[in-house]
Design a protein around this motif. Structure first.
Motif, PDB file in Angstrom:
ATOM      1  N   UNK A 109       0.504  -1.224  -0.003  1.00 48.57           N
ATOM      2  CA  UNK A 109       0.122  -0.109  -0.107  1.00 48.57           C
ATOM      3  C   UNK A 109       0.794   1.222  -0.061  1.00 48.57           C
ATOM      4  N   UNK A 110       2.171   1.359   0.592  1.00 44.40           N
ATOM      5  CA  UNK A 110       2.815   2.500   0.644  1.00 44.40           C
ATOM      6  C   UNK A 110       2.409   3.347   1.963  1.00 44.40           C
ATOM      7  N   UNK A 111       3.097   4.267   2.198  1.00 49.77           N
ATOM      8  CA  UNK A 111       2.433   5.177   3.511  1.00 49.77           C
ATOM      9  C   UNK A 111       1.426   5.837   3.164  1.00 49.77           C
ATOM     10  N   UNK A 112       1.272   6.379   1.945  1.00 49.89           N
ATOM     11  CA  UNK A 112       0.218   7.221   1.765  1.00 49.89           C
ATOM     12  C   UNK A 112      -1.143   6.683   1.979  1.00 49.89           C
ATOM     13  N   UNK A 113      -1.346   5.608   1.127  1.00 50.52           N
ATOM     14  CA  UNK A 113      -2.510   4.495   1.175  1.00 50.52           C
ATOM     15  C   UNK A 113      -2.637   3.990   2.473  1.00 50.52           C
ATOM     16  N   UNK A 114      -1.500   3.592   3.343  1.00 53.22           N
ATOM     17  CA  UNK A 114      -1.746   3.492   4.631  1.00 53.22           C
ATOM     18  C   UNK A 114      -2.200   4.388   5.431  1.00 53.22           C
ATOM     19  N   UNK A 115      -1.817   5.533   5.396  1.00 47.04           N
ATOM     20  CA  UNK A 115      -2.377   6.624   6.090  1.00 47.04           C
ATOM     21  C   UNK A 115      -3.922   6.693   5.844  1.00 47.04           C
ATOM     22  N   UNK A 116      -4.406   6.548   4.549  1.00 47.56           N
ATOM     23  CA  UNK A 116      -5.873   6.848   4.309  1.00 47.56           C
ATOM     24  C   UNK A 116      -6.484   5.736   4.993  1.00 47.56           C
ATOM     25  N   UNK A 117      -6.108   4.243   4.812  1.00 49.14           N
ATOM     26  CA  UNK A 117      -6.629   3.120   5.505  1.00 49.14           C
ATOM     27  C   UNK A 117      -6.812   3.299   6.896  1.00 49.14           C
ATOM     28  N   UNK A 118      -5.467   3.760   7.629  1.00 46.11           N
ATOM     29  CA  UNK A 118      -5.500   3.984   8.945  1.00 46.11           C
ATOM     30  C   UNK A 118      -6.467   5.136   9.505  1.00 46.11           C
ATOM     31  N   UNK A 119      -6.582   6.302   8.715  1.00 51.56           N
ATOM     32  CA  UNK A 119      -7.635   7.272   8.968  1.00 51.56           C
ATOM     33  C   UNK A 119      -9.184   6.730   9.251  1.00 51.56           C
ATOM     34  N   UNK A 120      -9.310   5.861   8.159  1.00 46.14           N
ATOM     35  CA  UNK A 120     -10.692   5.326   7.892  1.00 46.14           C
ATOM     36  C   UNK A 120     -10.836   4.269   9.214  1.00 46.14           C
ATOM     37  N   UNK A 121      -9.959   3.339   9.452  1.00 44.39           N
ATOM     38  CA  UNK A 121     -10.229   2.685  10.708  1.00 44.39           C
ATOM     39  C   UNK A 121     -10.303   3.495  12.025  1.00 44.39           C
TER      40      UNK A 121
END
Length: 222
Positions: free
Chosen positions: A53-65
């Motif tokens: 995912x990479x750090x940017x997509x990971x940040x998005x996923x983390x924000x959704x969670x």
């Protein structure tokens, strides 16, 4: 405060609360997590997904969670607020019975509803949308209730964990959490009071409008 900043506050509140829970989960799980090269099984799959995912997509996923966790925390805390005492004079709001149409208002054709239900859900009765700035002010007050009443719980859990694994000095944060909780309760009462007073303003508005129509009808009949 502008409408845009208030809307941002309503969205940011559950995200901040959710990230507090995520930080606590990470700190608790970190000692048992294997290194990237030694990870196997479910942990290894999670590492691979995070790398893909990479750090940017990971940040998005983390924000959704985080948003989901924060929303669930706020929802549970709002349920708990219902059992707290509310002054008698702000418990109810009087709203026009919709089935009465344009009939002249009286004390008998206004229904009573609990103010607490509107506050815990952060919604405004449709009848009060005609009161203008009150709608946005009330929603912002409900957002403050959510922030002050829900945010202390993950922060208190985080302080408790850090006091157990690092230093007892982290318990100094607990009184601060209690102050925040009390501030949330006070804002809860204030939001109920705002809604109750808005209901009175709405009733007076309806009576004045009905009286004006009644006199206009008398004049036309004469």
């Amino acid at each position: 405060m502008t409408v845009l900043s208030r809307a941002f506050g309503r969205i940011a509140a559950p995200i901040v609360i959710g990230y507090s829970w995520l930080v606590l989960v990470y700190l608790m799980a970190r000692p048992g997590l294997p290194s990237l090269s030694a990870a196997t099984g479910v942990v290894g799959v999670l590492y691979e997904v995070a790398q893909t995912m990479g750090k940017y997509l990971g940040f998005v996923a983390g924000t959704i969670i985080a948003f989901g966790l924060g929303w669930a925390t706020i929802w549970l805390v709002m349920i708990g607020l219902r059992v707290l005492p509310v002054p008698k004079e702000v418990r109810e709001i009087h709203l026009r019975r919709p089935e009465l149409g344009d009939r002249r208002p009286s004390y008998g054709n206004f229904r009573e509803e609990p103010t607490t239900e509107y506050v815990v859900h952060g919604v405004v009765p449709p009848e009060l949308y005609s009161l203008g700035p009150f709608v946005d002010d009330f929603r912002w007050m409900c957002t403050q209730v959510q922030i002050f009443a829900a945010a202390p719980w993950p922060l208190a859990a985080l302080a408790g964990y850090l006091s157990a694994v690092q230093s007892r000095w982290w318990l100094v944060a607990v009184p601060i959490m209690l102050v925040l909780l009390f501030s949330g309760y006070r804002r809860y009462i204030l939001a109920c009071r705002m809604l109750s007073r808005a209901g009175l303003a709405y009733a007076e508005q309806m009576h004045a409008e009905a009286e004006r129509r009644w006199f206009e009808g008398r004049e036309r009949a004469a």
